[in-house]
Design a protein around this motif. Sequence first.
Motif, PDB file in Angstrom:
ATOM      1  N   ILE A 144       0.838  -1.203   0.000  1.00 13.55           N
ATOM      2  CA  ILE A 144       0.000   0.000   0.000  1.00 13.55           C
ATOM      3  C   ILE A 144       0.871   1.251   0.000  1.00 13.55           C
ATOM      4  N   TRP A 145       1.959   1.251   0.775  1.00 18.39           N
ATOM      5  CA  TRP A 145       2.844   2.416   0.848  1.00 18.39           C
ATOM      6  C   TRP A 145       3.471   2.696  -0.514  1.00 18.39           C
ATOM      7  N   TRP A 146       3.935   1.659  -1.169  1.00 18.49           N
ATOM      8  CA  TRP A 146       4.601   1.826  -2.464  1.00 18.49           C
ATOM      9  C   TRP A 146       3.622   2.365  -3.506  1.00 18.49           C
ATOM     10  N   THR A 147       2.390   1.869  -3.487  1.00 18.04           N
ATOM     11  CA  THR A 147       1.375   2.352  -4.416  1.00 18.04           C
ATOM     12  C   THR A 147       0.997   3.800  -4.091  1.00 18.04           C
ATOM     13  N   ALA A 148       0.867   4.102  -2.809  1.00 14.84           N
ATOM     14  CA  ALA A 148       0.509   5.458  -2.395  1.00 14.84           C
ATOM     15  C   ALA A 148       1.612   6.455  -2.736  1.00 14.84           C
ATOM     16  N   LEU A 149       2.855   6.009  -2.753  1.00  9.29           N
ATOM     17  CA  LEU A 149       3.962   6.897  -3.109  1.00  9.29           C
ATOM     18  C   LEU A 149       3.773   7.459  -4.513  1.00  9.29           C
ATOM     19  N   PHE A 150       3.356   6.611  -5.441  1.00  8.94           N
ATOM     20  CA  PHE A 150       3.167   7.080  -6.811  1.00  8.94           C
ATOM     21  C   PHE A 150       1.929   7.953  -6.955  1.00  8.94           C
ATOM     22  N   VAL A 151       1.031   7.896  -5.995  1.00  7.41           N
ATOM     23  CA  VAL A 151      -0.115   8.796  -5.987  1.00  7.41           C
ATOM     24  C   VAL A 151       0.291  10.163  -5.443  1.00  7.41           C
ATOM     25  N   VAL A 152       1.142  10.177  -4.431  1.00  4.24           N
ATOM     26  CA  VAL A 152       1.510  11.421  -3.740  1.00  4.24           C
ATOM     27  C   VAL A 152       2.611  12.185  -4.478  1.00  4.24           C
ATOM     28  N   LEU A 153       3.500  11.511  -5.188  1.00  4.16           N
ATOM     29  CA  LEU A 153       4.641  12.187  -5.818  1.00  4.16           C
ATOM     30  C   LEU A 153       4.263  13.366  -6.722  1.00  4.16           C
ATOM     31  N   PRO A 154       3.282  13.260  -7.597  1.00  2.00           N
ATOM     32  CA  PRO A 154       3.013  14.408  -8.471  1.00  2.00           C
ATOM     33  C   PRO A 154       2.235  15.554  -7.821  1.00  2.00           C
ATOM     34  N   ILE A 155       1.734  15.377  -6.614  1.00  2.00           N
ATOM     35  CA  ILE A 155       0.928  16.413  -5.969  1.00  2.00           C
ATOM     36  C   ILE A 155       1.816  17.605  -5.606  1.00  2.00           C
ATOM     37  N   GLY A 156       1.429  18.780  -6.076  1.00  7.18           N
ATOM     38  CA  GLY A 156       2.144  20.010  -5.744  1.00  7.18           C
ATOM     39  C   GLY A 156       3.442  20.213  -6.491  1.00  7.18           C
TER      40      GLY A 156
END
Length: 87
Positions: free
Chosen positions: A13-25
Amino acid sequence: MTWFSGIVVYILIWWTALFVVLPIGTRPDPEGDVTAGGWRGTPREARIGRKLLGTTLLAAVLWIGVWVVIDSHWISFRSGPFSLPDR
């Protein structure tokens, strides 16, 4: 869920969430300073520490949700519509 499978699920879940959070901002640098090693489109400020913290918090919330669903037996492969037919 055992402690080992809980850790594995959290890491996934952490690894998948990382790719969701990286482009934010992220705001790209339109010119890019090639002498400093930057290219056009590279982020001006990566803020990777904030993104790792945000990823960890998001993954913790999602992991708690997954843990609740698994331990509550709302979705079960042993009984109900998802179970295999008896032989």
